[in-house]
Design an enzyme around this catalytic site. Structure first.
Site, PDB file in Angstrom:
ATOM      1  N   ASP A  94      53.455  59.835  39.430  1.00  0.00           N
ATOM      2  CA  ASP A  94      53.045  60.698  40.294  1.00  0.00           C
ATOM      3  C   ASP A  94      54.083  60.953  41.438  1.00  0.00           C
ATOM      4  O   ASP A  94      54.677  59.610  41.994  1.00  0.00           O
ATOM      5  CB  ASP A  94      51.781  59.841  41.093  1.00  0.00           C
ATOM      6  N   ASP A  95      54.662  62.025  41.918  1.00  0.00           N
ATOM      7  CA  ASP A  95      55.677  62.568  42.725  1.00  0.00           C
ATOM      8  C   ASP A  95      56.913  61.754  42.291  1.00  0.00           C
ATOM      9  O   ASP A  95      57.654  61.571  43.350  1.00  0.00           O
ATOM     10  CB  ASP A  95      55.094  61.880  44.109  1.00  0.00           C
ATOM     11  N   CYS A 127      49.302  67.676  42.921  1.00  0.00           N
ATOM     12  CA  CYS A 127      48.823  66.758  42.106  1.00  0.00           C
ATOM     13  C   CYS A 127      47.687  67.353  41.405  1.00  0.00           C
ATOM     14  O   CYS A 127      47.832  67.667  40.125  1.00  0.00           O
ATOM     15  CB  CYS A 127      48.103  65.389  42.587  1.00  0.00           C
ATOM     16  N   HIS A 142      42.050  62.204  39.544  1.00  0.00           N
ATOM     17  CA  HIS A 142      42.192  63.021  40.622  1.00  0.00           C
ATOM     18  C   HIS A 142      41.578  64.403  40.246  1.00  0.00           C
ATOM     19  O   HIS A 142      42.181  65.529  40.884  1.00  0.00           O
ATOM     20  CB  HIS A 142      43.825  63.184  41.317  1.00  0.00           C
ATOM     21  N   ASP A 153      54.292  64.898  37.979  1.00  0.00           N
ATOM     22  CA  ASP A 153      53.336  65.871  38.225  1.00  0.00           C
ATOM     23  C   ASP A 153      53.660  66.986  38.903  1.00  0.00           C
ATOM     24  O   ASP A 153      53.202  68.010  39.089  1.00  0.00           O
ATOM     25  CB  ASP A 153      51.984  65.569  38.593  1.00  0.00           C
ATOM     26  N   GLN A 154      54.734  66.834  40.037  1.00  0.00           N
ATOM     27  CA  GLN A 154      55.396  67.563  40.656  1.00  0.00           C
ATOM     28  C   GLN A 154      56.773  67.126  41.278  1.00  0.00           C
ATOM     29  O   GLN A 154      56.917  65.804  41.032  1.00  0.00           O
ATOM     30  CB  GLN A 154      54.651  68.175  41.508  1.00  0.00           C
TER      31      GLN A 154
END
Length: 593
Positions: free
Chosen positions: A44-45, A84, A145, A348-349
Protein backbone atom coordinates in the site's frame (compact mmCIF):
# COMPACT_ATOMS: atom_id res chain seq x y z
CA UNK A 1 4.15 -76.33 -19.58
CA UNK A 2 6.20 -74.50 -16.91
CA UNK A 3 7.39 -71.91 -19.44
CA UNK A 4 3.84 -71.30 -20.63
CA UNK A 5 2.62 -70.88 -17.06
CA UNK A 6 5.43 -68.45 -16.26
CA UNK A 7 4.73 -66.45 -19.39
CA UNK A 8 1.04 -66.34 -18.50
CA UNK A 9 1.83 -65.05 -15.00
CA UNK A 10 4.07 -62.32 -16.39
CA UNK A 11 1.33 -61.20 -18.75
CA UNK A 12 -1.15 -61.14 -15.90
CA UNK A 13 1.18 -59.05 -13.71
CA UNK A 14 1.93 -56.64 -16.55
CA UNK A 15 -1.78 -56.22 -17.24
CA UNK A 16 -2.42 -55.56 -13.54
CA UNK A 17 0.30 -52.91 -13.42
CA UNK A 18 -1.06 -51.16 -16.52
CA UNK A 19 -4.59 -51.19 -15.10
CA UNK A 20 -3.38 -49.86 -11.74
CA UNK A 21 -1.53 -46.99 -13.37
CA UNK A 22 -4.59 -46.26 -15.48
CA UNK A 23 -6.80 -46.14 -12.42
CA UNK A 24 -4.42 -43.77 -10.66
CA UNK A 25 -4.29 -41.49 -13.67
CA UNK A 26 -8.06 -41.57 -14.04
CA UNK A 27 -8.62 -40.82 -10.36
CA UNK A 28 -6.36 -37.74 -10.51
CA UNK A 29 -8.10 -34.50 -11.43
CA UNK A 30 -6.67 -33.49 -14.80
CA UNK A 31 -8.10 -29.98 -14.40
CA UNK A 32 -6.02 -29.17 -11.31
CA UNK A 33 -2.96 -31.43 -11.55
CA UNK A 34 -0.87 -29.07 -13.69
CA UNK A 35 -2.37 -25.68 -12.88
CA UNK A 36 0.06 -23.11 -11.47
CA UNK A 37 -0.35 -21.43 -8.10
CA UNK A 38 -0.53 -17.66 -7.70
CA UNK A 39 0.98 -15.47 -4.96
CA UNK A 40 0.05 -11.86 -5.69
CA UNK A 41 1.51 -9.27 -3.28
CA UNK A 42 0.43 -5.63 -3.30
CA UNK A 43 2.03 -3.06 -0.98
CA UNK A 44 0.00 0.00 0.00
CA UNK A 45 1.44 3.36 -1.17
CA UNK A 46 4.92 1.97 -1.95
CA UNK A 47 6.95 4.24 -4.22
CA UNK A 48 8.72 2.78 -7.24
CA UNK A 49 11.90 4.45 -5.99
CA UNK A 50 11.72 2.75 -2.58
CA UNK A 51 13.17 -0.54 -3.85
CA UNK A 52 16.80 -1.36 -4.49
CA UNK A 53 15.97 -3.07 -7.77
CA UNK A 54 14.51 0.24 -9.02
CA UNK A 55 17.57 2.28 -8.06
CA UNK A 56 17.32 2.95 -4.31
CA UNK A 57 20.79 2.77 -2.75
CA UNK A 58 19.94 3.66 0.85
CA UNK A 59 17.02 1.34 1.69
CA UNK A 60 17.62 -2.40 1.94
CA UNK A 61 15.04 -4.62 0.21
CA UNK A 62 17.06 -7.80 -0.53
CA UNK A 63 14.14 -10.23 -0.87
CA UNK A 64 12.19 -8.15 -3.38
CA UNK A 65 15.42 -7.32 -5.21
CA UNK A 66 16.19 -11.04 -5.53
CA UNK A 67 12.79 -11.65 -7.13
CA UNK A 68 13.60 -8.96 -9.68
CA UNK A 69 17.05 -10.45 -10.35
CA UNK A 70 15.63 -13.96 -10.83
CA UNK A 71 12.47 -12.87 -12.63
CA UNK A 72 11.17 -10.06 -14.82
CA UNK A 73 11.14 -6.40 -13.81
CA UNK A 74 8.60 -4.12 -15.47
CA UNK A 75 9.76 -0.51 -15.62
CA UNK A 76 6.65 0.95 -17.28
CA UNK A 77 4.04 -0.71 -15.06
CA UNK A 78 0.96 1.45 -14.48
CA UNK A 79 -1.67 1.39 -11.72
CA UNK A 80 -5.15 1.82 -13.17
CA UNK A 81 -5.91 4.64 -10.70
CA UNK A 82 -3.89 6.87 -8.35
CA UNK A 83 -6.00 6.02 -5.27
CA UNK A 84 -6.38 2.79 -3.26
CA UNK A 85 -10.01 1.78 -3.81
CA UNK A 86 -10.37 2.29 -7.59
CA UNK A 87 -6.89 0.87 -8.22
CA UNK A 88 -7.69 -2.33 -6.32
CA UNK A 89 -11.05 -2.69 -8.03
CA UNK A 90 -9.29 -2.52 -11.40
CA UNK A 91 -6.61 -5.00 -10.31
CA UNK A 92 -9.17 -7.59 -9.24
CA UNK A 93 -11.43 -7.24 -12.28
CA UNK A 94 -9.08 -6.26 -15.13
CA UNK A 95 -11.36 -3.30 -15.88
CA UNK A 96 -11.08 0.45 -15.55
CA UNK A 97 -12.84 1.38 -12.29
CA UNK A 98 -15.18 3.72 -14.19
CA UNK A 99 -16.81 0.58 -15.66
CA UNK A 100 -17.80 -0.75 -12.23
CA UNK A 101 -18.77 2.62 -10.73
CA UNK A 102 -15.77 2.50 -8.36
CA UNK A 103 -14.95 6.17 -8.84
CA UNK A 104 -16.10 9.36 -7.18
CA UNK A 105 -17.82 12.37 -8.71
CA UNK A 106 -16.49 14.78 -6.09
CA UNK A 107 -13.45 14.95 -3.86
CA UNK A 108 -13.93 11.61 -2.17
CA UNK A 109 -12.50 8.60 -4.01
CA UNK A 110 -12.09 6.12 -1.14
CA UNK A 111 -14.26 4.88 1.71
CA UNK A 112 -13.72 6.40 5.16
CA UNK A 113 -16.44 4.51 7.08
CA UNK A 114 -16.91 0.77 7.47
CA UNK A 115 -20.66 1.47 7.68
CA UNK A 116 -20.86 2.93 4.17
CA UNK A 117 -23.05 1.05 1.71
CA UNK A 118 -20.89 1.41 -1.41
CA UNK A 119 -18.46 -1.22 -2.64
CA UNK A 120 -17.37 -3.48 -5.46
CA UNK A 121 -20.63 -4.67 -7.09
CA UNK A 122 -21.33 -8.39 -6.90
CA UNK A 123 -21.90 -8.37 -10.65
CA UNK A 124 -18.20 -7.76 -11.16
CA UNK A 125 -16.05 -10.84 -11.85
CA UNK A 126 -12.75 -11.02 -9.95
CA UNK A 127 -9.85 -13.31 -10.70
CA UNK A 128 -10.45 -14.91 -7.28
CA UNK A 129 -14.01 -15.88 -8.21
CA UNK A 130 -12.87 -17.45 -11.47
CA UNK A 131 -9.97 -19.25 -9.79
CA UNK A 132 -12.33 -20.67 -7.17
CA UNK A 133 -14.60 -21.98 -9.92
CA UNK A 134 -11.55 -23.67 -11.43
CA UNK A 135 -10.83 -25.58 -8.21
CA UNK A 136 -8.40 -23.19 -6.54
CA UNK A 137 -8.18 -22.45 -2.83
CA UNK A 138 -8.34 -18.66 -2.58
CA UNK A 139 -7.34 -16.27 0.20
CA UNK A 140 -7.04 -12.56 0.80
CA UNK A 141 -4.70 -11.54 3.61
CA UNK A 142 -4.55 -7.86 4.52
CA UNK A 143 -6.35 -4.80 3.18
CA UNK A 144 -9.65 -4.93 1.27
CA UNK A 145 -11.06 -1.35 1.15
CA UNK A 146 -13.80 -2.27 -1.34
CA UNK A 147 -16.86 -2.11 0.91
CA UNK A 148 -18.63 -4.46 3.29
CA UNK A 149 -22.43 -4.23 3.73
CA UNK A 150 -25.45 -3.05 1.72
CA UNK A 151 -28.69 -3.35 3.72
CA UNK A 152 -27.72 -4.48 7.24
CA UNK A 153 -24.65 -5.06 9.36
CA UNK A 154 -24.32 -8.73 8.44
CA UNK A 155 -25.26 -9.07 4.77
CA UNK A 156 -21.59 -8.77 3.70
CA UNK A 157 -22.61 -8.05 0.11
CA UNK A 158 -19.21 -6.46 -0.63
CA UNK A 159 -17.13 -8.74 1.64
CA UNK A 160 -14.17 -10.60 0.06
CA UNK A 161 -16.15 -13.85 0.43
CA UNK A 162 -18.73 -12.42 -1.98
CA UNK A 163 -16.01 -11.96 -4.58
CA UNK A 164 -14.41 -15.40 -4.61
CA UNK A 165 -12.12 -15.50 -1.59
CA UNK A 166 -12.56 -18.65 0.52
CA UNK A 167 -10.50 -17.20 3.34
CA UNK A 168 -10.10 -13.63 4.54
CA UNK A 169 -7.91 -12.30 7.33
CA UNK A 170 -7.45 -8.56 7.39
CA UNK A 171 -9.06 -5.15 7.45
CA UNK A 172 -12.11 -4.00 5.53
CA UNK A 173 -10.83 -0.44 5.64
CA UNK A 174 -7.31 0.94 5.40
CA UNK A 175 -4.75 1.91 8.02
CA UNK A 176 -5.90 5.41 8.91
CA UNK A 177 -4.31 7.78 11.41
CA UNK A 178 -7.21 7.19 13.78
CA UNK A 179 -6.33 3.50 13.99
CA UNK A 180 -3.20 4.24 16.04
CA UNK A 181 -3.22 6.14 19.34
CA UNK A 182 -1.19 9.32 19.26
CA UNK A 183 -1.26 9.77 15.47
CA UNK A 184 -4.15 12.21 15.26
CA UNK A 185 -7.10 11.84 12.92
CA UNK A 186 -7.81 11.79 9.19
CA UNK A 187 -10.27 14.55 10.05
CA UNK A 188 -7.52 16.63 11.65
CA UNK A 189 -7.53 19.04 8.71
CA UNK A 190 -11.25 19.72 9.11
CA UNK A 191 -10.92 19.77 12.89
CA UNK A 192 -8.14 22.36 13.03
CA UNK A 193 -9.90 24.60 10.53
CA UNK A 194 -13.18 24.78 12.43
CA UNK A 195 -13.13 28.30 13.94
CA UNK A 196 -14.18 27.24 17.41
CA UNK A 197 -13.04 30.55 18.94
CA UNK A 198 -14.82 32.70 16.38
CA UNK A 199 -17.98 30.58 16.67
CA UNK A 200 -17.92 30.86 20.46
CA UNK A 201 -17.41 34.62 20.37
CA UNK A 202 -20.13 35.03 17.74
CA UNK A 203 -22.64 32.94 19.70
CA UNK A 204 -21.86 34.74 22.94
CA UNK A 205 -22.25 38.12 21.23
CA UNK A 206 -25.53 37.01 19.63
CA UNK A 207 -26.90 35.87 22.97
CA UNK A 208 -25.79 39.08 24.71
CA UNK A 209 -27.27 41.35 22.05
CA UNK A 210 -30.49 39.37 22.14
CA UNK A 211 -30.89 39.57 25.89
CA UNK A 212 -30.09 43.31 25.85
CA UNK A 213 -32.82 43.83 23.27
CA UNK A 214 -30.50 45.02 20.50
CA UNK A 215 -31.55 42.11 18.27
CA UNK A 216 -35.25 41.33 18.23
CA UNK A 217 -35.08 37.72 17.24
CA UNK A 218 -37.41 35.31 19.04
CA UNK A 219 -35.69 33.61 21.93
CA UNK A 220 -36.68 30.17 20.61
CA UNK A 221 -34.82 30.88 17.36
CA UNK A 222 -31.65 31.96 19.20
CA UNK A 223 -31.77 28.94 21.49
CA UNK A 224 -32.49 26.68 18.51
CA UNK A 225 -29.44 27.97 16.65
CA UNK A 226 -27.28 27.54 19.75
CA UNK A 227 -28.53 23.99 20.30
CA UNK A 228 -28.06 23.08 16.62
CA UNK A 229 -24.50 24.37 16.48
CA UNK A 230 -23.72 22.67 19.77
CA UNK A 231 -25.12 19.38 18.50
CA UNK A 232 -23.08 19.54 15.27
CA UNK A 233 -19.87 20.30 17.15
CA UNK A 234 -20.64 17.63 19.72
CA UNK A 235 -21.37 15.04 17.04
CA UNK A 236 -18.05 15.84 15.34
CA UNK A 237 -16.16 15.36 18.60
CA UNK A 238 -18.04 12.11 19.26
CA UNK A 239 -17.14 10.87 15.79
CA UNK A 240 -13.44 11.56 16.44
CA UNK A 241 -13.64 9.69 19.75
CA UNK A 242 -15.44 6.61 18.41
CA UNK A 243 -13.86 6.42 14.95
CA UNK A 244 -11.06 3.92 15.81
CA UNK A 245 -13.46 1.42 17.39
CA UNK A 246 -16.01 1.67 14.61
CA UNK A 247 -13.64 1.51 11.64
CA UNK A 248 -10.30 -0.03 12.64
CA UNK A 249 -11.05 -3.71 13.11
CA UNK A 250 -9.60 -7.05 12.07
CA UNK A 251 -11.71 -9.82 10.55
CA UNK A 252 -11.19 -13.53 10.06
CA UNK A 253 -13.75 -14.65 7.54
CA UNK A 254 -17.06 -13.07 8.51
CA UNK A 255 -16.11 -12.56 12.16
CA UNK A 256 -14.55 -9.52 13.79
CA UNK A 257 -11.66 -10.78 15.93
CA UNK A 258 -10.04 -7.52 17.06
CA UNK A 259 -11.73 -4.14 17.40
CA UNK A 260 -9.86 -1.83 17.23
CA UNK A 261 -6.84 -3.70 15.87
CA UNK A 262 -3.33 -3.37 17.26
CA UNK A 263 -1.01 -2.46 14.40
CA UNK A 264 2.40 -2.97 16.00
CA UNK A 265 2.78 -6.65 15.08
CA UNK A 266 0.09 -6.78 12.41
CA UNK A 267 2.41 -7.52 9.49
CA UNK A 268 3.92 -10.44 11.36
CA UNK A 269 0.47 -11.83 12.18
CA UNK A 270 -0.63 -11.51 8.57
CA UNK A 271 2.57 -13.16 7.37
CA UNK A 272 1.92 -16.10 9.71
CA UNK A 273 -1.64 -16.32 8.39
CA UNK A 274 -0.38 -16.39 4.79
CA UNK A 275 2.15 -19.10 5.62
CA UNK A 276 -0.54 -21.22 7.27
CA UNK A 277 -2.71 -20.88 4.18
CA UNK A 278 0.15 -22.06 1.96
CA UNK A 279 0.83 -25.01 4.25
CA UNK A 280 -2.83 -26.07 4.36
CA UNK A 281 -3.21 -25.93 0.59
CA UNK A 282 0.17 -27.17 -0.65
CA UNK A 283 -1.46 -30.24 -2.26
CA UNK A 284 -3.94 -28.30 -4.41
CA UNK A 285 -3.75 -25.22 -6.62
CA UNK A 286 -4.12 -21.96 -4.69
CA UNK A 287 -4.36 -18.23 -5.19
CA UNK A 288 -3.07 -16.00 -2.39
CA UNK A 289 -3.57 -12.24 -2.57
CA UNK A 290 -1.38 -10.70 0.15
CA UNK A 291 -2.51 -7.09 0.37
CA UNK A 292 -0.15 -5.33 2.79
CA UNK A 293 -1.45 -2.81 5.34
CA UNK A 294 1.92 -1.07 5.21
CA UNK A 295 3.24 1.41 4.12
CA UNK A 296 0.09 3.51 4.27
CA UNK A 297 0.04 6.08 7.03
CA UNK A 298 -0.25 6.04 9.98
CA UNK A 299 3.12 4.37 9.77
CA UNK A 300 4.08 1.46 12.00
CA UNK A 301 6.74 -1.21 12.26
CA UNK A 302 7.28 -4.05 14.70
CA UNK A 303 9.89 -3.45 17.44
CA UNK A 304 12.61 -5.50 15.72
CA UNK A 305 12.45 -3.31 12.61
CA UNK A 306 11.95 0.04 14.28
CA UNK A 307 15.00 2.28 13.84
CA UNK A 308 16.70 -0.10 11.42
CA UNK A 309 16.54 2.04 8.28
CA UNK A 310 17.99 5.39 7.26
CA UNK A 311 14.54 6.70 6.37
CA UNK A 312 12.75 6.79 9.69
CA UNK A 313 9.58 4.87 10.37
CA UNK A 314 8.69 4.78 6.68
CA UNK A 315 11.92 2.99 5.81
CA UNK A 316 11.44 0.60 8.74
CA UNK A 317 8.01 -0.31 7.40
CA UNK A 318 9.40 -0.96 3.91
CA UNK A 319 12.05 -3.24 5.41
CA UNK A 320 9.38 -5.19 7.29
CA UNK A 321 7.40 -5.64 4.08
CA UNK A 322 10.54 -6.96 2.40
CA UNK A 323 11.06 -9.40 5.29
CA UNK A 324 7.50 -10.63 4.85
CA UNK A 325 8.06 -11.22 1.12
CA UNK A 326 11.15 -13.22 2.09
CA UNK A 327 9.13 -15.35 4.50
CA UNK A 328 6.58 -16.15 1.81
CA UNK A 329 9.33 -17.14 -0.62
CA UNK A 330 11.06 -19.32 1.98
CA UNK A 331 7.76 -21.10 2.59
CA UNK A 332 7.25 -21.77 -1.11
CA UNK A 333 10.75 -23.18 -1.29
CA UNK A 334 10.28 -25.34 1.82
CA UNK A 335 7.03 -26.74 0.43
CA UNK A 336 8.71 -27.31 -2.97
CA UNK A 337 6.19 -25.03 -4.69
CA UNK A 338 8.43 -22.37 -6.25
CA UNK A 339 8.63 -24.02 -9.67
CA UNK A 340 4.86 -24.11 -9.99
CA UNK A 341 3.99 -20.71 -8.53
CA UNK A 342 3.70 -17.36 -10.25
CA UNK A 343 4.75 -14.60 -7.84
CA UNK A 344 3.88 -10.94 -8.42
CA UNK A 345 4.92 -7.87 -6.38
CA UNK A 346 3.54 -4.39 -6.94
CA UNK A 347 2.02 -1.31 -5.27
CA UNK A 348 -1.54 -0.02 -5.58
CA UNK A 349 -0.31 3.45 -6.59
CA UNK A 350 2.55 5.85 -6.00
CA UNK A 351 3.77 7.12 -2.61
CA UNK A 352 1.83 9.60 -0.52
CA UNK A 353 4.09 12.66 -0.62
CA UNK A 354 1.91 15.19 1.23
CA UNK A 355 1.18 13.30 4.44
CA UNK A 356 2.35 15.21 7.51
CA UNK A 357 2.13 13.77 11.01
CA UNK A 358 0.64 15.69 13.92
CA UNK A 359 4.23 16.28 15.03
CA UNK A 360 5.12 17.94 11.71
CA UNK A 361 7.01 14.97 10.26
CA UNK A 362 6.64 14.39 6.52
CA UNK A 363 6.03 10.67 6.03
CA UNK A 364 6.71 10.01 2.39
CA UNK A 365 8.02 7.40 0.02
CA UNK A 366 10.12 8.00 -3.08
CA UNK A 367 8.91 8.25 -6.68
CA UNK A 368 12.41 8.03 -8.13
CA UNK A 369 12.76 10.11 -11.27
CA UNK A 370 8.99 10.40 -11.68
CA UNK A 371 6.91 13.46 -10.92
CA UNK A 372 4.54 13.77 -7.93
CA UNK A 373 2.85 10.83 -6.18
CA UNK A 374 -0.39 9.35 -4.90
CA UNK A 375 -3.73 10.84 -6.03
CA UNK A 376 -2.21 12.36 -9.18
CA UNK A 377 -1.85 10.97 -12.70
CA UNK A 378 1.64 12.31 -13.04
CA UNK A 379 3.95 9.31 -13.49
CA UNK A 380 4.91 9.32 -9.80
CA UNK A 381 1.30 8.67 -8.87
CA UNK A 382 0.67 5.69 -11.15
CA UNK A 383 3.99 4.17 -12.24
CA UNK A 384 4.54 1.34 -9.78
CA UNK A 385 6.86 -1.63 -9.26
CA UNK A 386 6.00 -4.69 -11.31
CA UNK A 387 8.01 -7.82 -10.54
CA UNK A 388 7.04 -11.30 -11.76
CA UNK A 389 8.85 -14.49 -10.82
CA UNK A 390 8.25 -18.05 -12.03
CA UNK A 391 11.43 -20.11 -12.42
CA UNK A 392 11.57 -22.18 -15.57
CA UNK A 393 8.67 -20.32 -17.15
CA UNK A 394 9.61 -16.64 -16.90
CA UNK A 395 13.22 -15.76 -17.82
CA UNK A 396 15.56 -14.50 -15.09
CA UNK A 397 17.03 -11.02 -15.05
CA UNK A 398 14.82 -9.61 -17.79
CA UNK A 399 13.80 -5.94 -17.84
CA UNK A 400 10.79 -4.84 -19.90
CA UNK A 401 10.06 -1.16 -20.56
CA UNK A 402 6.82 -1.66 -22.51
CA UNK A 403 3.64 -0.08 -21.03
CA UNK A 404 1.82 -2.62 -18.87
CA UNK A 405 -0.96 -2.36 -16.28
CA UNK A 406 -1.96 -3.92 -12.99
CA UNK A 407 -5.17 -4.84 -14.84
CA UNK A 408 -3.10 -7.31 -16.88
CA UNK A 409 -3.01 -9.80 -14.00
CA UNK A 410 -6.71 -10.57 -14.45
CA UNK A 411 -6.49 -12.09 -17.96
CA UNK A 412 -3.13 -13.67 -17.14
CA UNK A 413 -4.50 -15.49 -14.09
CA UNK A 414 -7.63 -16.60 -15.95
CA UNK A 415 -5.68 -17.98 -18.89
CA UNK A 416 -3.21 -19.86 -16.69
CA UNK A 417 -6.03 -21.23 -14.53
CA UNK A 418 -7.73 -22.63 -17.61
CA UNK A 419 -10.66 -20.22 -17.74
CA UNK A 420 -11.96 -18.10 -20.60
CA UNK A 421 -12.29 -14.34 -20.40
CA UNK A 422 -15.85 -13.11 -19.78
CA UNK A 423 -17.56 -12.30 -23.06
CA UNK A 424 -20.30 -10.10 -21.63
CA UNK A 425 -18.11 -7.17 -20.59
CA UNK A 426 -15.10 -5.12 -21.65
CA UNK A 427 -11.80 -6.36 -20.21
CA UNK A 428 -9.09 -3.71 -20.35
CA UNK A 429 -6.13 -5.82 -19.25
CA UNK A 430 -4.03 -8.03 -21.52
CA UNK A 431 -2.33 -11.33 -20.72
CA UNK A 432 1.29 -10.54 -19.83
CA UNK A 433 2.77 -14.02 -20.32
CA UNK A 434 3.67 -13.72 -24.04
CA UNK A 435 5.48 -10.43 -23.32
CA UNK A 436 7.26 -11.85 -20.28
CA UNK A 437 8.45 -14.91 -22.19
CA UNK A 438 9.62 -12.89 -25.19
CA UNK A 439 7.10 -14.41 -27.59
CA UNK A 440 6.03 -10.85 -28.44
CA UNK A 441 8.13 -7.71 -28.23
CA UNK A 442 5.46 -5.08 -27.75
CA UNK A 443 2.71 -4.54 -25.21
CA UNK A 444 -0.87 -4.90 -26.39
CA UNK A 445 -1.67 -1.58 -24.69
CA UNK A 446 -1.74 0.94 -27.49
CA UNK A 447 -3.80 3.37 -25.42
CA UNK A 448 -4.24 3.73 -21.66
CA UNK A 449 -6.79 6.02 -20.04
CA UNK A 450 -6.09 7.62 -16.69
CA UNK A 451 -8.96 8.74 -14.49
CA UNK A 452 -8.90 10.99 -11.47
CA UNK A 453 -12.11 9.92 -9.75
CA UNK A 454 -14.76 9.97 -12.53
CA UNK A 455 -12.89 12.53 -14.61
CA UNK A 456 -10.74 11.46 -17.55
CA UNK A 457 -7.47 13.09 -16.64
CA UNK A 458 -4.89 11.80 -19.13
CA UNK A 459 -4.25 9.47 -22.07
CA UNK A 460 -1.16 7.42 -22.92
CA UNK A 461 -0.43 6.32 -26.50
CA UNK A 462 2.23 3.83 -27.60
CA UNK A 463 2.02 3.81 -31.42
CA UNK A 464 2.51 0.44 -33.07
CA UNK A 465 5.27 1.72 -35.38
CA UNK A 466 7.18 3.86 -32.87
CA UNK A 467 9.23 3.73 -29.68
CA UNK A 468 7.50 6.88 -28.45
CA UNK A 469 5.04 6.84 -25.55
CA UNK A 470 2.93 9.96 -25.76
CA UNK A 471 1.02 11.23 -22.74
CA UNK A 472 -1.52 14.05 -22.75
CA UNK A 473 -2.90 15.59 -19.56
CA UNK A 474 -6.18 17.51 -19.79
CA UNK A 475 -5.84 18.95 -16.29
CA UNK A 476 -3.25 18.80 -13.52
CA UNK A 477 -3.40 19.30 -9.75
CA UNK A 478 -1.97 22.44 -8.24
CA UNK A 479 0.64 20.39 -6.46
CA UNK A 480 3.99 20.88 -4.81
CA UNK A 481 6.31 22.52 -5.75
CA UNK A 482 4.30 24.71 -8.16
CA UNK A 483 1.79 25.58 -5.44
CA UNK A 484 2.99 24.22 -2.13
CA UNK A 485 -0.16 25.29 -0.30
CA UNK A 486 -2.59 23.30 -2.46
CA UNK A 487 -1.83 19.67 -1.71
CA UNK A 488 0.24 20.00 1.44
CA UNK A 489 -2.50 22.11 2.95
CA UNK A 490 -5.07 19.34 2.40
CA UNK A 491 -2.67 16.37 2.78
CA UNK A 492 -3.80 15.08 -0.64
CA UNK A 493 -4.34 16.42 -4.18
CA UNK A 494 -7.96 16.67 -5.30
CA UNK A 495 -9.39 16.37 -8.82
CA UNK A 496 -11.90 19.21 -8.57
CA UNK A 497 -11.92 22.98 -8.51
CA UNK A 498 -10.15 24.92 -7.11
CA UNK A 499 -7.37 22.36 -6.81
CA UNK A 500 -6.75 21.77 -10.53
CA UNK A 501 -5.66 23.66 -13.62
CA UNK A 502 -7.20 22.83 -17.02
CA UNK A 503 -5.03 22.77 -20.14
CA UNK A 504 -6.21 23.56 -23.67
CA UNK A 505 -4.42 22.25 -25.60
CA UNK A 506 -3.50 19.45 -23.21
CA UNK A 507 0.00 19.16 -21.82
CA UNK A 508 1.86 16.72 -24.09
CA UNK A 509 4.95 14.68 -23.19
CA UNK A 510 6.97 11.93 -24.88
CA UNK A 511 7.74 9.67 -21.94
CA UNK A 512 10.35 7.74 -23.91
CA UNK A 513 12.58 10.84 -23.87
CA UNK A 514 11.13 12.72 -20.87
CA UNK A 515 9.91 10.18 -18.27
CA UNK A 516 10.08 12.85 -15.55
CA UNK A 517 7.50 14.99 -17.40
CA UNK A 518 9.70 17.99 -16.91
CA UNK A 519 9.13 19.86 -20.19
CA UNK A 520 5.78 19.89 -22.03
CA UNK A 521 6.07 19.70 -25.80
CA UNK A 522 4.88 22.56 -27.98
CA UNK A 523 4.23 23.10 -31.69
CA UNK A 524 7.75 24.52 -31.89
CA UNK A 525 9.47 21.51 -30.28
CA UNK A 526 7.25 18.75 -31.73
CA UNK A 527 6.15 18.94 -35.40
CA UNK A 528 3.52 16.21 -34.87
CA UNK A 529 1.98 18.04 -31.89
CA UNK A 530 -1.55 18.47 -33.27
CA UNK A 531 -1.69 15.15 -35.16
CA UNK A 532 -0.71 13.28 -31.98
CA UNK A 533 -3.40 15.05 -29.97
CA UNK A 534 -5.96 14.40 -32.71
CA UNK A 535 -5.25 10.66 -32.60
CA UNK A 536 -5.49 10.63 -28.81
CA UNK A 537 -8.78 12.53 -28.82
CA UNK A 538 -10.21 10.01 -31.30
CA UNK A 539 -9.13 7.20 -28.95
CA UNK A 540 -10.84 8.98 -26.04
CA UNK A 541 -14.05 9.24 -28.03
CA UNK A 542 -13.95 5.54 -28.90
CA UNK A 543 -13.22 4.64 -25.26
CA UNK A 544 -16.12 6.72 -23.95
CA UNK A 545 -18.49 4.98 -26.35
CA UNK A 546 -17.59 1.68 -24.67
CA UNK A 547 -18.68 2.92 -21.23
CA UNK A 548 -22.08 1.81 -19.98
CA UNK A 549 -24.09 3.58 -17.24
CA UNK A 550 -23.62 1.89 -13.86
CA UNK A 551 -24.55 2.87 -10.28
CA UNK A 552 -21.88 5.12 -8.79
CA UNK A 553 -20.47 3.49 -5.68
CA UNK A 554 -19.15 6.80 -4.34
CA UNK A 555 -22.40 8.73 -4.39
CA UNK A 556 -23.19 10.71 -1.25
CA UNK A 557 -25.71 8.06 -0.21
CA UNK A 558 -23.12 5.30 -0.52
CA UNK A 559 -20.38 7.22 1.31
CA UNK A 560 -22.14 8.43 4.46
CA UNK A 561 -22.03 6.53 7.75
CA UNK A 562 -25.17 4.44 8.32
CA UNK A 563 -25.65 3.19 11.89
CA UNK A 564 -27.60 0.08 10.81
CA UNK A 565 -24.61 -1.05 8.72
CA UNK A 566 -22.10 -0.67 11.53
CA UNK A 567 -20.05 -3.88 12.15
CA UNK A 568 -19.58 -4.47 15.85
CA UNK A 569 -18.16 -7.40 17.82
CA UNK A 570 -19.88 -6.25 21.02
CA UNK A 571 -22.75 -3.97 21.96
CA UNK A 572 -22.54 -0.33 20.93
CA UNK A 573 -22.57 0.77 24.56
CA UNK A 574 -19.26 -1.12 24.92
CA UNK A 575 -17.92 0.91 21.98
CA UNK A 576 -17.57 -2.18 19.77
CA UNK A 577 -14.51 -3.49 21.54
CA UNK A 578 -13.05 -7.01 21.56
CA UNK A 579 -9.77 -8.87 21.37
CA UNK A 580 -10.15 -12.50 20.39
CA UNK A 581 -7.74 -12.97 17.52
CA UNK A 582 -6.02 -16.32 17.25
CA UNK A 583 -3.71 -18.12 14.87
CA UNK A 584 -3.58 -21.88 14.65
CA UNK A 585 -0.02 -22.27 13.49
CA UNK A 586 3.33 -21.60 15.06
CA UNK A 587 4.85 -18.15 15.06
CA UNK A 588 7.53 -17.69 12.43
CA UNK A 589 10.63 -16.00 13.73
CA UNK A 590 12.06 -12.96 11.96
CA UNK A 591 15.18 -13.87 10.03
CA UNK A 592 17.74 -11.10 10.01
CA UNK A 593 20.09 -10.69 7.07
Amino acid sequence: MYLLSKRSMLCTCFTWIICTIGLILCSANPDTATKPNFVLMMVDDLGIGDLGCYGNTSLRTPHIDRLAQEGVKLTHHIAAAPLCTPSRAAFLTGRYPIRSGMVGNGRMGVYLFSASSGGLPREEITFARVAKEQGYATALIGKWHLGLNCEDSADHCHHPSSHGFDHFYGTIMTNLRDCQPGHGSVFHHAHVHIPYKAISIGLASLALLHFKGVITVPRKVVLGVLVLIGMVMGFFQLMLYTFPNLNCFLMRGADIVEQPFISENLTQRMTNEAIEFLERNSERPFLLFFSFIQVHTALFASPRFRGQSQHGLYGDAVMEVDWSVGQIMQTLERLKLKENTLVYVTSDQGPHLEEISIHGEVHRGFSGIYRAGKSTNWEGGIRVPGILYWPGVIPAGKVIDEPTSNMDLFPMVLNLAGASLPSDRDIDGHDLLPLLQGKVKRSEHEFMFHYCNANLNAVRWHPADSTAVWKALFFTPNFYPENSSACFHTHICFCVEPFITHHDPPLLFDLSSDPSESTPLTTDTEPKFFSVLETMRAAVSHHKQSLKPVPMQFSSGNLIWKPWLQPCCSSLNQLCSCERDYQTGKSHEIQRE
